[in-house]
Design a protein around this motif. Sequence first.
Motif, PDB file in Angstrom:
ATOM      1  N   LYS A 166      -3.855 -32.961  69.486  1.00  0.00           N
ATOM      2  CA  LYS A 166      -3.659 -34.396  69.713  1.00  0.00           C
ATOM      3  C   LYS A 166      -2.195 -34.694  70.045  1.00  0.00           C
ATOM      4  O   LYS A 166      -1.320 -33.856  69.869  1.00  0.00           O
ATOM      5  CB  LYS A 166      -4.111 -35.182  68.484  1.00  0.00           C
ATOM      6  CG  LYS A 166      -5.536 -34.889  68.044  1.00  0.00           C
ATOM      7  CD  LYS A 166      -6.555 -35.393  69.007  1.00  0.00           C
ATOM      8  CE  LYS A 166      -6.744 -36.852  68.761  1.00  0.00           C
ATOM      9  NZ  LYS A 166      -7.659 -37.505  69.623  1.00  0.00           N
ATOM     10  N   SER A 216      -2.353 -32.842  64.716  1.00  0.00           N
ATOM     11  CA  SER A 216      -3.799 -32.988  64.554  1.00  0.00           C
ATOM     12  C   SER A 216      -4.543 -32.220  65.642  1.00  0.00           C
ATOM     13  O   SER A 216      -4.109 -32.164  66.792  1.00  0.00           O
ATOM     14  CB  SER A 216      -4.201 -34.460  64.636  1.00  0.00           C
ATOM     15  OG  SER A 216      -3.501 -35.227  63.712  1.00  0.00           O
ATOM     16  N   TYR A 266      -8.642 -31.419  67.220  1.00  0.00           N
ATOM     17  CA  TYR A 266     -10.020 -31.892  67.296  1.00  0.00           C
ATOM     18  C   TYR A 266     -10.797 -30.904  68.158  1.00  0.00           C
ATOM     19  O   TYR A 266     -10.327 -30.497  69.218  1.00  0.00           O
ATOM     20  CB  TYR A 266     -10.085 -33.297  67.894  1.00  0.00           C
ATOM     21  CG  TYR A 266     -11.406 -33.975  67.645  1.00  0.00           C
ATOM     22  CD1 TYR A 266     -11.609 -34.720  66.500  1.00  0.00           C
ATOM     23  CD2 TYR A 266     -12.453 -33.842  68.549  1.00  0.00           C
ATOM     24  CE1 TYR A 266     -12.834 -35.332  66.251  1.00  0.00           C
ATOM     25  CE2 TYR A 266     -13.674 -34.446  68.310  1.00  0.00           C
ATOM     26  CZ  TYR A 266     -13.851 -35.195  67.162  1.00  0.00           C
ATOM     27  OH  TYR A 266     -15.058 -35.793  66.916  1.00  0.00           O
ATOM     28  N   THR A 301     -14.585 -29.490  69.981  1.00  0.00           N
ATOM     29  CA  THR A 301     -15.898 -29.884  70.485  1.00  0.00           C
ATOM     30  C   THR A 301     -16.960 -29.666  69.409  1.00  0.00           C
ATOM     31  O   THR A 301     -17.984 -30.343  69.410  1.00  0.00           O
ATOM     32  CB  THR A 301     -16.284 -29.100  71.753  1.00  0.00           C
ATOM     33  OG1 THR A 301     -16.140 -27.695  71.510  1.00  0.00           O
ATOM     34  CG2 THR A 301     -15.454 -29.512  72.942  1.00  0.00           C
ATOM     35  N   SER A 310     -16.711 -30.612  66.481  1.00  0.00           N
ATOM     36  CA  SER A 310     -16.673 -31.809  65.629  1.00  0.00           C
ATOM     37  C   SER A 310     -17.320 -33.033  66.279  1.00  0.00           C
ATOM     38  O   SER A 310     -17.433 -34.069  65.639  1.00  0.00           O
ATOM     39  CB  SER A 310     -15.220 -32.156  65.287  1.00  0.00           C
ATOM     40  OG  SER A 310     -14.594 -31.088  64.642  1.00  0.00           O
ATOM     41  N   LEU A 311     -17.702 -32.922  67.534  1.00  0.00           N
ATOM     42  CA  LEU A 311     -18.314 -34.057  68.228  1.00  0.00           C
ATOM     43  C   LEU A 311     -19.652 -34.417  67.593  1.00  0.00           C
ATOM     44  O   LEU A 311     -20.357 -33.546  67.080  1.00  0.00           O
ATOM     45  CB  LEU A 311     -18.525 -33.726  69.707  1.00  0.00           C
ATOM     46  CG  LEU A 311     -17.260 -33.573  70.543  1.00  0.00           C
ATOM     47  CD1 LEU A 311     -17.596 -32.984  71.916  1.00  0.00           C
ATOM     48  CD2 LEU A 311     -16.547 -34.896  70.690  1.00  0.00           C
ATOM     49  N   ASN A 353     -20.215 -38.793  73.863  1.00  0.00           N
ATOM     50  CA  ASN A 353     -18.957 -38.190  73.415  1.00  0.00           C
ATOM     51  C   ASN A 353     -18.114 -37.941  74.658  1.00  0.00           C
ATOM     52  O   ASN A 353     -18.553 -37.225  75.556  1.00  0.00           O
ATOM     53  CB  ASN A 353     -19.206 -36.843  72.730  1.00  0.00           C
ATOM     54  CG  ASN A 353     -20.012 -36.947  71.464  1.00  0.00           C
ATOM     55  OD1 ASN A 353     -19.816 -37.845  70.665  1.00  0.00           O
ATOM     56  ND2 ASN A 353     -20.944 -36.020  71.284  1.00  0.00           N
ATOM     57  N   PHE A 363     -14.589 -36.451  76.006  1.00  0.00           N
ATOM     58  CA  PHE A 363     -13.537 -35.525  75.600  1.00  0.00           C
ATOM     59  C   PHE A 363     -12.536 -35.405  76.747  1.00  0.00           C
ATOM     60  O   PHE A 363     -12.788 -34.712  77.723  1.00  0.00           O
ATOM     61  CB  PHE A 363     -14.211 -34.174  75.317  1.00  0.00           C
ATOM     62  CG  PHE A 363     -13.594 -33.336  74.252  1.00  0.00           C
ATOM     63  CD1 PHE A 363     -13.552 -33.758  72.936  1.00  0.00           C
ATOM     64  CD2 PHE A 363     -13.093 -32.078  74.560  1.00  0.00           C
ATOM     65  CE1 PHE A 363     -13.009 -32.953  71.945  1.00  0.00           C
ATOM     66  CE2 PHE A 363     -12.553 -31.275  73.586  1.00  0.00           C
ATOM     67  CZ  PHE A 363     -12.511 -31.706  72.273  1.00  0.00           C
ATOM     68  N   GLU A 398      -2.374 -41.345  76.156  1.00  0.00           N
ATOM     69  CA  GLU A 398      -3.099 -41.918  75.024  1.00  0.00           C
ATOM     70  C   GLU A 398      -2.642 -43.345  74.735  1.00  0.00           C
ATOM     71  O   GLU A 398      -3.457 -44.241  74.533  1.00  0.00           O
ATOM     72  CB  GLU A 398      -2.876 -41.035  73.787  1.00  0.00           C
ATOM     73  CG  GLU A 398      -3.657 -41.452  72.573  1.00  0.00           C
ATOM     74  CD  GLU A 398      -3.471 -40.468  71.436  1.00  0.00           C
ATOM     75  OE1 GLU A 398      -4.452 -40.232  70.718  1.00  0.00           O
ATOM     76  OE2 GLU A 398      -2.351 -39.939  71.255  1.00  0.00           O
ATOM     77  N   GLU A 431      -7.040 -44.500  71.110  1.00  0.00           N
ATOM     78  CA  GLU A 431      -7.366 -44.425  69.684  1.00  0.00           C
ATOM     79  C   GLU A 431      -8.349 -45.503  69.234  1.00  0.00           C
ATOM     80  O   GLU A 431      -8.989 -45.367  68.198  1.00  0.00           O
ATOM     81  CB  GLU A 431      -6.092 -44.474  68.821  1.00  0.00           C
ATOM     82  CG  GLU A 431      -5.349 -45.796  68.855  1.00  0.00           C
ATOM     83  CD  GLU A 431      -4.501 -46.036  70.097  1.00  0.00           C
ATOM     84  OE1 GLU A 431      -4.069 -47.187  70.283  1.00  0.00           O
ATOM     85  OE2 GLU A 431      -4.276 -45.095  70.878  1.00  0.00           O
ATOM     86  N   GLN A 453     -12.102 -38.769  72.543  1.00  0.00           N
ATOM     87  CA  GLN A 453     -11.054 -37.895  72.008  1.00  0.00           C
ATOM     88  C   GLN A 453     -10.193 -37.450  73.182  1.00  0.00           C
ATOM     89  O   GLN A 453     -10.714 -37.136  74.253  1.00  0.00           O
ATOM     90  CB  GLN A 453     -11.652 -36.666  71.310  1.00  0.00           C
ATOM     91  CG  GLN A 453     -12.443 -36.993  70.085  1.00  0.00           C
ATOM     92  CD  GLN A 453     -11.582 -37.626  68.989  1.00  0.00           C
ATOM     93  OE1 GLN A 453     -10.420 -37.292  68.816  1.00  0.00           O
ATOM     94  NE2 GLN A 453     -12.170 -38.563  68.264  1.00  0.00           N
TER      95      GLN A 453
END
Length: 163
Positions: free
Chosen positions: A38, A43, A45, A47, A49-50, A86, A88, A102, A108, A114
Amino acid sequence: MKQLLLLFVLGLASCAQVPDAADMPKDPKALPPIILLKGDTVSKYSTDSLAKGRPTLLYYYGPACLPCDTLTQKMLAAIDTLKDVNIFFLSAGSFHDVKLYEKKYGMEKFPNVQLGLDYNNTFFRYYGGQAYPLLVFYDKERQIKRANLGSLPIDTIRAIIDK
């Protein structure tokens, strides 16, 4: 001299990183495990966790890509039509560029979006993304449906997702 130059170029080409077979998915149609770093550079993240049971759209963008900016604006303006997907956003740019992108688009505030840096270049190894934007669509079972190089209208994106 030309032969020497040719040998040099061939030598450089042989040094290109080839994906390790162990890194490739067992099912080539399955959503690969991509980890985003991120904009805060701490941080992560993945895929993995999607949200499950939802279609997924991988969007490989370039921070200075005008067609990417235009598509991002259109997607976020129509986020209500994509709220069950989702999304990404992946970049191979710098941490600074990811953070600016971002902030520029307020990513956010969208729970289904994400955005981050593909710092392991996993997307590039799987899909060979050499131009922007590159969109890769997955169904609810995380199986690839289609990949598209270039921008698409939102209604076409929605139609691909629903197909």
